[in-house]
Write a protein that holds these residues in place. Structure first.
Motif, PDB file in Angstrom:
ATOM      1  N   UNK A 175      38.544 -87.094 -17.390  1.00  0.00           N
ATOM      2  CA  UNK A 175      39.351 -88.255 -17.011  1.00  0.00           C
ATOM      3  C   UNK A 175      40.694 -88.272 -17.741  1.00  0.00           C
ATOM      4  N   UNK A 176      41.710 -88.754 -17.058  1.00  0.00           N
ATOM      5  CA  UNK A 176      43.035 -88.909 -17.637  1.00  0.00           C
ATOM      6  C   UNK A 176      43.278 -90.398 -17.869  1.00  0.00           C
ATOM      7  N   UNK A 177      43.364 -90.788 -19.145  1.00  0.00           N
ATOM      8  CA  UNK A 177      43.581 -92.193 -19.484  1.00  0.00           C
ATOM      9  C   UNK A 177      45.034 -92.462 -19.849  1.00  0.00           C
ATOM     10  N   UNK A 178      45.913 -91.647 -19.325  1.00  0.00           N
ATOM     11  CA  UNK A 178      47.329 -91.825 -19.626  1.00  0.00           C
ATOM     12  C   UNK A 178      47.855 -93.194 -19.247  1.00  0.00           C
ATOM     13  N   UNK A 179      47.267 -93.796 -18.216  1.00  0.00           N
ATOM     14  CA  UNK A 179      47.705 -95.123 -17.784  1.00  0.00           C
ATOM     15  C   UNK A 179      47.482 -96.183 -18.859  1.00  0.00           C
ATOM     16  N   UNK A 180      46.600 -95.895 -19.837  1.00  0.00           N
ATOM     17  CA  UNK A 180      46.265 -96.867 -20.881  1.00  0.00           C
ATOM     18  C   UNK A 180      47.114 -96.684 -22.130  1.00  0.00           C
ATOM     19  N   UNK A 181      48.089 -95.784 -22.072  1.00  0.00           N
ATOM     20  CA  UNK A 181      48.880 -95.474 -23.267  1.00  0.00           C
ATOM     21  C   UNK A 181      49.697 -96.674 -23.751  1.00  0.00           C
ATOM     22  N   UNK A 182      49.991 -97.609 -22.857  1.00  0.00           N
ATOM     23  CA  UNK A 182      50.825 -98.748 -23.235  1.00  0.00           C
ATOM     24  C   UNK A 182      50.047 -99.991 -23.630  1.00  0.00           C
ATOM     25  N   UNK A 183      48.764 -99.859 -23.939  1.00  0.00           N
ATOM     26  CA  UNK A 183      47.950-101.029 -24.295  1.00  0.00           C
ATOM     27  C   UNK A 183      47.397-100.890 -25.699  1.00  0.00           C
ATOM     28  N   UNK A 184      47.596-101.900 -26.525  1.00  0.00           N
ATOM     29  CA  UNK A 184      47.016-101.869 -27.877  1.00  0.00           C
ATOM     30  C   UNK A 184      45.725-102.671 -27.964  1.00  0.00           C
ATOM     31  N   UNK A 185      45.365-103.369 -26.883  1.00  0.00           N
ATOM     32  CA  UNK A 185      44.065-104.024 -26.764  1.00  0.00           C
ATOM     33  C   UNK A 185      43.441-103.629 -25.431  1.00  0.00           C
ATOM     34  N   UNK A 186      42.116-103.420 -25.438  1.00  0.00           N
ATOM     35  CA  UNK A 186      41.357-103.139 -24.227  1.00  0.00           C
ATOM     36  C   UNK A 186      40.217-104.148 -24.151  1.00  0.00           C
ATOM     37  N   UNK A 187      40.016-104.831 -23.014  1.00  0.00           N
ATOM     38  CA  UNK A 187      38.897-105.780 -22.908  1.00  0.00           C
ATOM     39  C   UNK A 187      37.565-105.130 -23.259  1.00  0.00           C
TER      40      UNK A 187
END
Length: 246
Positions: free
Chosen positions: A37-49
């Motif tokens: 999986x490529x989680x590059x889309x999450x690079x701009x988040x410092x919190x994840x639910x």
């Protein structure tokens, strides 16, 4: 010099730019990738639910905290020390820790709630996860969901149910007045202090001051283990400081 971050919960689901109902004709050509999986889309988040079901498994990997919001606190994994920058997404888009949050594993699917109707399976049309060329198609030649899509929908339904359990857990903690505001400060050698305001944690002192009846309520609701997992996870805050940033 110090740097301060103030939390600001988003009104819309994180990462979902354009969620629309899943359609067997419109989305017939889309494919779920079979590789890493490529989680590059999450690079701009410092919190994840985060979900209550994840607390124990994730507590050795990421801090679990709570962010205040208009509808009440939300459970989150802290994955970065600066606003809009994750420290757990590597340059190649892979995740830096063994445990990957369920929120990322569910994306780009989500259940939409419509009053008076059953939840509707939706998909973020602006995602970078699905492909037109590689992986297993969402729908077969007969228009029926593929095994990959059925698995994704099953996981999305499980996530939805776990989300309701998490909401009930937080409502219980709130009703018992167990949250306290905290400020987090970390500093790497030779670097500026990172200060994060506006977060909540369970107050351990208040927990042990509960009446027997209220403490037994937590036991009977089977939420003591998640609470202690939350406490343990806070030891991971300084580990984020040392994570090599992409």
């Amino acid at each position: 010099m110090s740097k301060t971050t103030t939390t600001s919960p988003a009104d819309n689901p994180l990462f979902y730019a354009n969620p629309v109902p899943l359609d067997r004709e419109k989305h017939r050509e889309l494919k779920l990738g079979s590789g890493e999986p490529d989680y590059g889309y999450a690079r701009g988040a410092h919190f994840i639910p985060a979900l209550i079901d994840e607390f124990s498994a994730a507590s050795r990997e990421m801090p679990i905290l709570f962010v205040p919001g208009a509808k009440g606190p939300t459970a989150v994994f802290m994955v970065g020390l600066e606003t809009g920058r994750s420290r757990l997404v590597k340059a190649d888009g892979s995740w830096a820790r063994p445990y990957v949050p369920a929120y990322l594993r569910r994306y780009p699917f989500i259940l939409g709630e419509v009053e008076g109707q059953d939840p509707l399976v939706m998909i973020d049309e602006e995602n970078s996860v699905l492909s037109l060329t590689e992986g297993e198609a969402l729908f077969g030649e007969d228009g029926e969901p593929s095994a990959a899509l059925n698995n994704a929908i099953g996981f999305t339904n499980e996530f939805f149910a776990a989300g309701k359990r998490t909401e009930a857990f937080i409502e219980l903690l709130t009703s018992l007045d167990l949250f306290r505001q905290i400020t987090i400060e970390t500093r790497a050698a030779g670097a500026e202090v990172q200060t994060i305001h506006g977060l909540l944690a369970v107050d351990e002192g208040k927990l042990y001051e509960l009446s027997d009846a209220d403490f037994l309520k937590l036991r009977d609701e089977r939420v003591l283990s998640p609470i202690f997992a939350h406490f343990f996870s806070l030891t991971q805050i300084d580990r984020l400081r040392d994570e090599v940033q992409a």
